[in-house]
Write a protein that holds these residues in place. Structure first.
Motif, short mmCIF file in Angstrom:
data_model
loop_
_atom_site.label_atom_id
_atom_site.label_comp_id
_atom_site.label_asym_id
_atom_site.label_seq_id
_atom_site.Cartn_x
_atom_site.Cartn_y
_atom_site.Cartn_z
N LEU A 37 0.49 -9.50 14.26
CA LEU A 37 0.58 -10.88 13.96
C LEU A 37 0.77 -11.07 12.39
O LEU A 37 1.86 -11.64 12.03
CB LEU A 37 -0.70 -11.50 14.35
N VAL A 38 0.00 -10.20 11.68
CA VAL A 38 0.12 -10.42 10.17
C VAL A 38 1.60 -9.61 9.75
O VAL A 38 2.00 -10.09 8.74
CB VAL A 38 -1.01 -9.78 9.53
N GLY A 39 1.75 -8.41 10.28
CA GLY A 39 2.93 -8.02 10.09
C GLY A 39 4.24 -8.78 10.26
O GLY A 39 5.12 -9.00 9.51
N ILE A 40 4.27 -9.44 11.48
CA ILE A 40 5.48 -10.46 11.51
C ILE A 40 5.59 -11.58 10.45
O ILE A 40 6.54 -11.90 9.97
CB ILE A 40 5.13 -10.97 12.98
N ALA A 41 4.24 -12.07 10.17
CA ALA A 41 3.98 -13.05 9.15
C ALA A 41 4.65 -12.61 7.81
O ALA A 41 5.21 -13.32 7.24
CB ALA A 41 2.64 -13.60 9.13
#
Length: 441
Positions: A145-149
């Protein structure tokens, strides 16, 4: 007409065989059955982790020691599941235990920066080639999720390319179709191991594409490795259009000290990881290029926030440091990968010798059983297998004192000995003999 009749007969035989082993399972495990009934009074279906549930009821484990599990009915199993790759150290590694005890002695929930988080970060950045900098999370799901953000913030774009059969966590899942609880990103779903199709989709969405997110080996869909050419095309095409390439190495990071990217020499912009890297504790991490990771510098006025109460919890930090410096060193990673390759090769050779339509796919210490004739290269081929035969294998192994995932996944733990692997091979041979007529394809 003859072919259809044969298929019906074979299907009936599989159903009869599966009923017999399930009935025996019920008789041998009354306390596990009772445990689920008790749990169902306060949890939906008695469950808080969907993947662990199976009919007629899942085993309830009382304790673990080394490579062994002990269920509430008193049976002992060799654990070939390894907590879905997170349990690489086994259940009672002395180095992990000492590190956790020392961390507890110095106090938990310190409400501040501590001395352990930077140590673990430095160790990981030395190991993973694509990591200039890293931030910690509490799971692989959160890391993705953080990588996508990060990718969306860095590029100013919105679309995320993923692949059929992928699993990037409980809310970014495409194994067997998109999960109904997926976070609502603007996804472009491509075909796994199809370089030309991926190239065309990247070009089609180039102006809006923030990232391509991929597992270098599909995990939940059956340990299906990505071809090197396929990953290389993704690297080249994302560079052309300015999209971020994200490798989800939550599972494959174990294949070497630097993960599969190090073995292939293909560097993503961001890598997500987790599982065993936290010493068996709840853990995730996202790392990558310094210019991208710099967006999470809290001193950056244009940065993006990334809170998380337990991101730097001392238990995980201490366990991760001990695991990577005292147990799962680079040499040990190489040795475990070779051990897994030998086991998988042995299983496939045994299946050929017994003339059964069974194969084991995967890389290194990760593998998955498929009741199939043709090489399984795509998730569609894995889904096309008769899942009841995987169930039959699962319950057969339970009888043999072997515990693995119902879906056929094996993830070797370090304490597993050669005699345990020999036992798995022998038990598989007995399965091929016992159900050979049902495994002819």
């Amino acid at each position: 007409m003859g072919s259809a009749g044969t298929e019906t007969h074979n299907g009936d035989a599989i159903a009869v065989a599966l009923k017999a082993v399930r009935d025996d399972y019920v008789l041998r495990n009354p306390k596990s059955s009772a445990q689920l009934a008790q749990a169902a009074k306060s949890m939906p279906g008695g469950n808080t982790r969907t993947v662990l549930y199976y009919d007629p009821f899942p085993l309830a484990m009382a304790r673990g020691e080394g490579q062994h599990l002990f269920d509430v009915d008193g049976h002992r199993y060799v654990n070939f599941l390894g907590e879905y790759t997170a349990g690489i150290y086994g259940h009672t590694d002395p180095h992990i235990r000492e590190a956790v005890q020392n961390a507890l002695a110095n106090g938990v929930n310190l409400s501040a920066h501590n001395t352990l988080e930077s140590q673990l970060a430095a160790i990981l950045c030395d190991r993973i080639p694509s990591w200039d900098m890293v931030r910690f999370t509490n799971s692989g799901t959160e890391a993705n999720l953080v990588g996508i953000a990060l990718a969306k913030a860095f590029t100013g774009r919105s679309k995320i390319m993923v692949f059929d059969g992928a699993y990037h966590g409980s809310v970014i899942a495409f194994a067997g179709g998109a999960s109904p609880i997926n976070v609502p990103h603007d996804y472009v779903v491509a075909t796994y191991n199809d370089p030309q199709g991926a190239r065309e989709l990247i070009a089609q969405h180039k102006d809006d594409l923030a990232a391509v997110l991929i597992e270098p080996m599909l995990g939940a869909s059956g340990c299906i490795p990505a071809d090197k050419e396929f990953l290389q095309v993704l690297r080249e095409e994302t560079e052309k259009v300015g999209a971020v390439l994200i490798f989800d190495e939550v599972m494959t990071s174990r294949l070497s000290a630097g993960g599969r990217q190090a073995l292939l020499g293909i560097m993503p912009d961001i890598t997500t990881a987790g599982k065993y890297l936290g010493g068996g504790m709840s853990f995730g991490a996202v790392g990558g290029r310094a210019d991208i990771m710099g967006l999470m510098d809290p001193g950056n006025p244009k940065g993006i926030p990334h809170p998380g109460t337990f991101n730097n919890n001392v238990i995980t930090m201490a366990a991760g440091i001990a695991g990577l410096t005292k147990v799962y060193t680079a040499d040990v990673a190489v040795a475990l990968t070779k051990r897994g390759d030998r086991m998988r090769d042995g299983l496939n050779a045994l299946a050929r010798e017994k003339n059964v339509a069974v194969q084991f796919t995967g890389l290194g210490s990760l593998m998955n059983m498929h009741p199939a004739v043709e090489p399984v290269k795509t998730p569609q081929q894995a889904l096309g297998c008769d899942g009841r035969l995987r169930d039959l294998f699962f319950f057969h192994l339970i009888e043999e004192g072997i515990y693995q995932a119902r879906r056929g996944l094996v993830a070797l733990m370090l304490p597993v000995q050669q005699e345990d692997i020999d036992h798995y091979l022998a038990a598989s041979g007995r399965f091929f003999d016992r159900y050979g007529d049902l495994l002819k394809g």
